[in-house]
Design an enzyme around this catalytic site. Structure first.
Site, PDB file in Angstrom:
ATOM      1  N   TYR A   1      40.424  50.318  41.556  1.00 58.07           N
ATOM      2  CA  TYR A   1      41.716  49.801  42.031  1.00 58.07           C
ATOM      3  C   TYR A   1      41.640  49.454  43.526  1.00 58.07           C
ATOM      4  O   TYR A   1      42.078  48.380  43.954  1.00 58.07           O
ATOM      5  CB  TYR A   1      42.779  50.855  41.756  1.00 58.07           C
TER       6      TYR A   1
ATOM      7  N   LYS B   1      42.287  45.901  45.455  1.00 57.97           N
ATOM      8  CA  LYS B   1      43.396  45.720  46.393  1.00 57.97           C
ATOM      9  C   LYS B   1      42.887  45.345  47.790  1.00 57.97           C
ATOM     10  O   LYS B   1      43.541  44.597  48.512  1.00 57.97           O
ATOM     11  CB  LYS B   1      44.281  46.966  46.411  1.00 57.97           C
TER      12      LYS B   1
HETATM   13  P1  NDP Z   1      53.933  48.226  36.242  1.00 58.99           P
HETATM   14  O1  NDP Z   1      52.849  48.940  35.504  1.00 58.99           O
HETATM   15  O2  NDP Z   1      55.328  48.755  36.175  1.00 58.99           O
HETATM   16  O3  NDP Z   1      53.972  46.679  35.810  1.00 58.99           O
HETATM   17  C1  NDP Z   1      52.784  45.927  35.824  1.00 58.99           C
HETATM   18  C2  NDP Z   1      53.089  44.550  35.320  1.00 58.99           C
HETATM   19  O4  NDP Z   1      51.854  43.799  35.298  1.00 58.99           O
HETATM   20  C3  NDP Z   1      53.626  44.546  33.895  1.00 58.99           C
HETATM   21  O5  NDP Z   1      54.610  43.563  33.758  1.00 58.99           O
HETATM   22  C4  NDP Z   1      52.390  44.185  33.073  1.00 58.99           C
HETATM   23  O6  NDP Z   1      52.665  43.547  31.852  1.00 58.99           O
HETATM   24  C5  NDP Z   1      51.721  43.206  34.022  1.00 58.99           C
HETATM   25  N1  NDP Z   1      50.332  42.966  33.642  1.00 58.99           N
HETATM   26  C6  NDP Z   1      49.348  43.891  33.489  1.00 58.99           C
HETATM   27  N2  NDP Z   1      48.231  43.286  33.092  1.00 58.99           N
HETATM   28  C7  NDP Z   1      48.503  41.961  32.965  1.00 58.99           C
HETATM   29  C8  NDP Z   1      47.769  40.819  32.580  1.00 58.99           C
HETATM   30  N3  NDP Z   1      46.479  40.897  32.202  1.00 58.99           N
HETATM   31  N4  NDP Z   1      48.376  39.603  32.571  1.00 58.99           N
HETATM   32  C9  NDP Z   1      49.687  39.486  32.920  1.00 58.99           C
HETATM   33  N5  NDP Z   1      50.443  40.537  33.291  1.00 58.99           N
HETATM   34  C10 NDP Z   1      49.857  41.755  33.313  1.00 58.99           C
HETATM   35  O7  NDP Z   1      53.422  48.141  37.729  1.00 58.99           O
HETATM   36  P2  NDP Z   1      54.210  48.056  39.116  1.00 58.99           P
HETATM   37  O8  NDP Z   1      55.425  47.244  38.958  1.00 58.99           O
HETATM   38  O9  NDP Z   1      54.300  49.407  39.664  1.00 58.99           O
HETATM   39  O10 NDP Z   1      53.133  47.259  39.990  1.00 58.99           O
HETATM   40  C11 NDP Z   1      53.219  45.889  40.288  1.00 58.99           C
HETATM   41  C12 NDP Z   1      52.152  45.560  41.320  1.00 58.99           C
HETATM   42  O11 NDP Z   1      52.347  46.369  42.477  1.00 58.99           O
HETATM   43  C13 NDP Z   1      50.731  45.839  40.848  1.00 58.99           C
HETATM   44  O12 NDP Z   1      49.870  44.852  41.341  1.00 58.99           O
HETATM   45  C14 NDP Z   1      50.414  47.178  41.491  1.00 58.99           C
HETATM   46  O13 NDP Z   1      49.048  47.362  41.675  1.00 58.99           O
HETATM   47  C15 NDP Z   1      51.155  47.047  42.805  1.00 58.99           C
HETATM   48  N6  NDP Z   1      51.458  48.326  43.442  1.00 58.99           N
HETATM   49  C16 NDP Z   1      52.263  49.245  42.822  1.00 58.99           C
HETATM   50  C17 NDP Z   1      52.535  50.454  43.444  1.00 58.99           C
HETATM   51  C18 NDP Z   1      53.395  51.500  42.844  1.00 58.99           C
HETATM   52  O14 NDP Z   1      53.492  52.576  43.448  1.00 58.99           O
HETATM   53  N7  NDP Z   1      54.058  51.273  41.735  1.00 58.99           N
HETATM   54  C19 NDP Z   1      51.965  50.760  44.763  1.00 58.99           C
HETATM   55  C20 NDP Z   1      51.141  49.726  45.306  1.00 58.99           C
HETATM   56  C21 NDP Z   1      50.913  48.562  44.665  1.00 58.99           C
HETATM   57  P3  NDP Z   1      52.837  44.426  30.475  1.00 58.99           P
HETATM   58  O15 NDP Z   1      54.298  44.775  30.452  1.00 58.99           O
HETATM   59  O16 NDP Z   1      52.426  43.447  29.411  1.00 58.99           O
HETATM   60  O17 NDP Z   1      51.925  45.595  30.577  1.00 58.99           O
END
Ligand code: NDP
Length: 246
Positions: A154, A158
């Site tokens: 990860y 990032k």
């Molecule tokens: P979630 O797990 O809540 O949501 C992730 C989203 O990404 C979902 O909609 C998922 O779709 C989608 N996704 C995953 N794989 C794919 C793919 N192959 N193609 C298209 N869509 C995909 O994550 P967060 O909302 O927490 O995170 C969003 C972003 O923020 C990420 O990049 C994460 O790394 C980053 N982030 C989050 C933090 C946190 O504390 N939450 C901290 C720092 C960064 P599906 O519903 O189909 O699984």
């Protein structure tokens, strides 16, 4: 209405941070395109967006599937005519210390978090270069800045996204395309729900603001970066993390 009539595509936007960005963009007048990997959450999310904002656009697209990405971008251009804003938000975790990390855990995280950003950005840039306007916002993480135990895969993605952002800012500045990166701290979503309570409590304590972030905290930063107010901001790394990195 800071984004009035702008066409904004947000990957991974049926839930979590992506959904919050979609909502804030819609509130600011953008035509928001929801992207869902499997289609399972799309109808529900589109129904909710339509009820609130009167309109919603949605497409099924796995960011790792290059030919599908090309097809969906082509379809969006056919349907909406353009893309002004791209938020590369889709991301996954698959944590393990490196000696226990399966090859599949490495490959999956690289494919979604890094190659997915490449796939979508490449398609968006074709349109943005031509129209000499565009905003690209990449969602990285504090983990990309400082590393995190058990997240070699990860963290590599990032940090990689930060390098990509700075390079793209250099390549695309002359075409009036701004490219910036947001580094969220620990945000209350399904992603962090998987983390042990103890770890989350420590993260909360470490942050001077003494709380986890909300998806809306990240969405507010993304509104700013997509708006005219940020027209002289490019290549920036904006931490939205309650000060945890201090
Ligand atoms: P979630 O797990 O809540 O949501 C992730 C989203 O990404 C979902 O909609 C998922 O779709 C989608 N996704 C995953 N794989 C794919 C793919 N192959 N193609 C298209 N869509 C995909 O994550 P967060 O909302 O927490 O995170 C969003 C972003 O923020 C990420 O990049 C994460 O790394 C980053 N982030 C989050 C933090 C946190 O504390 N939450 C901290 C720092 C960064 P599906 O519903 O189909 O699984």
């Amino acid at each position: 209405m800071r984004l009035k009539d702008k066409v904004a595509l947000i990957t991974g936007s049926t839930r979590g941070i992506g959904r919050a960005i979609a909502e804030k963009y819609a509130e600011e007048g953008a035509k928001v395109i929801l992207i869902d990997r499997s289609g399972k959450g799309l109808d529900k999310a589109m129904g909710e967006m339509k009820a609130k904002y009167g309109v919603a656009y949605g497409y099924v697209m796995d960011v790792t599937n290059r030919s599908q990405v090309q097809e969906v971008f082509a379809k969006i251009i056919e349907d909406l005519g353009t893309i002004d804003i791209l938020v590369n938000n889709a991301g996954i975790t698959a944590d393990a210390q490196i000696y226990k990390m399966a090859d599949e855990q490495w490959d999956n995280v690289i494919n979604v978090n890094l190659t997915g950003v490449f796939n979508c950005t490449k398609e968006a840039v074709k349109i943005m270069r031509e129209k000499e306007f565009g905003k690209i916002i990449n969602i990285s993480s504090v983990v990309g800045l400082y590393g995190n135990f058990g997240q070699t895969n990860y963290a590599a993605t990032k940090s990689g996204v930060i390098g990509m952002t700075k390079t793209l800012a250099k390549e695309l500045g002359r075409k009036n395309v701004n490219v910036n990166v947001v580094c969220p701290g620990f945000i209350a979503t399904e992603m962090t729900e998987k983390m042990p309570e103890k770890v989350l409590a420590t993260m909360k304590e470490k942050a001077p603001l003494n709380r986890l972030g909300t998806p809306e905290d990240i969405a507010n930063a993304c509104v700013f970066l997509a708006s005219q107010e940020a027209s002289f901001v490019t290549g920036a790394v904006l931490s939205v993390d309650g000060g945890i990195v201090l």
